[in-house]
Design a protein around this motif. Sequence first.
Motif, PDB file in Angstrom:
ATOM      1  N   PHE A  59       0.852  -1.111   0.087  1.00  0.00           N
ATOM      2  CA  PHE A  59       0.006  -0.045   0.007  1.00  0.00           C
ATOM      3  C   PHE A  59       0.927   1.181   0.052  1.00  0.00           C
ATOM      4  O   PHE A  59       0.568   2.224  -0.577  1.00  0.00           O
ATOM      5  CB  PHE A  59      -0.969   0.037   1.055  1.00  0.00           C
ATOM      6  CG  PHE A  59      -1.968  -0.920   1.104  1.00  0.00           C
ATOM      7  CD1 PHE A  59      -3.100  -0.618   0.153  1.00  0.00           C
ATOM      8  CD2 PHE A  59      -1.813  -2.203   1.716  1.00  0.00           C
ATOM      9  CE1 PHE A  59      -4.131  -1.753   0.227  1.00  0.00           C
ATOM     10  CE2 PHE A  59      -3.120  -3.018   1.605  1.00  0.00           C
ATOM     11  CZ  PHE A  59      -4.124  -2.689   0.805  1.00  0.00           C
ATOM     12  N   ALA A  83      -6.267  -0.945   4.349  1.00  0.00           N
ATOM     13  CA  ALA A  83      -6.772   0.270   3.708  1.00  0.00           C
ATOM     14  C   ALA A  83      -6.843   1.511   4.387  1.00  0.00           C
ATOM     15  O   ALA A  83      -7.223   1.349   5.347  1.00  0.00           O
ATOM     16  CB  ALA A  83      -8.190   0.015   2.699  1.00  0.00           C
ATOM     17  N   SER A  95     -12.919   2.062   3.683  1.00  0.00           N
ATOM     18  CA  SER A  95     -13.686   1.000   2.742  1.00  0.00           C
ATOM     19  C   SER A  95     -15.035   1.872   2.199  1.00  0.00           C
ATOM     20  O   SER A  95     -15.479   2.443   3.139  1.00  0.00           O
ATOM     21  CB  SER A  95     -13.894  -0.159   3.538  1.00  0.00           C
ATOM     22  OG  SER A  95     -12.901  -0.963   3.680  1.00  0.00           O
TER      23      SER A  95
END
Length: 105
Positions: free
Chosen positions: A10, A40, A43
Amino acid sequence: APMTVSTDMFDQLREHYDLVLLDCAPVLAVASTRIFTSAADASIIVTRWNKTPLPALRTTIKQITRGGGETMGVVLNAVDTSLAKHYSFGDTMYFGQAGKGYYTS
């Protein structure tokens, strides 16, 4: 021990792109999706009109949160526009009618 996703991938993607989107399998159906949501930034949950049960949506948000992820929002997909106009309020009625031909032909 619970599986984790290396944030290296990422971090490398963030160096090269302003926005990275991952299209993942449903959170409740696939464990690896919960792992990705924890790595992440946020979302967005896609639900389907008249198909996704509200308890399933609530559980999905809880699973993401429990895993250390954040839910940015919920998208309602495959809306039946002939029925949706009955649920509109105020100014949203205008936008529903204004976009009528945009999604349907």
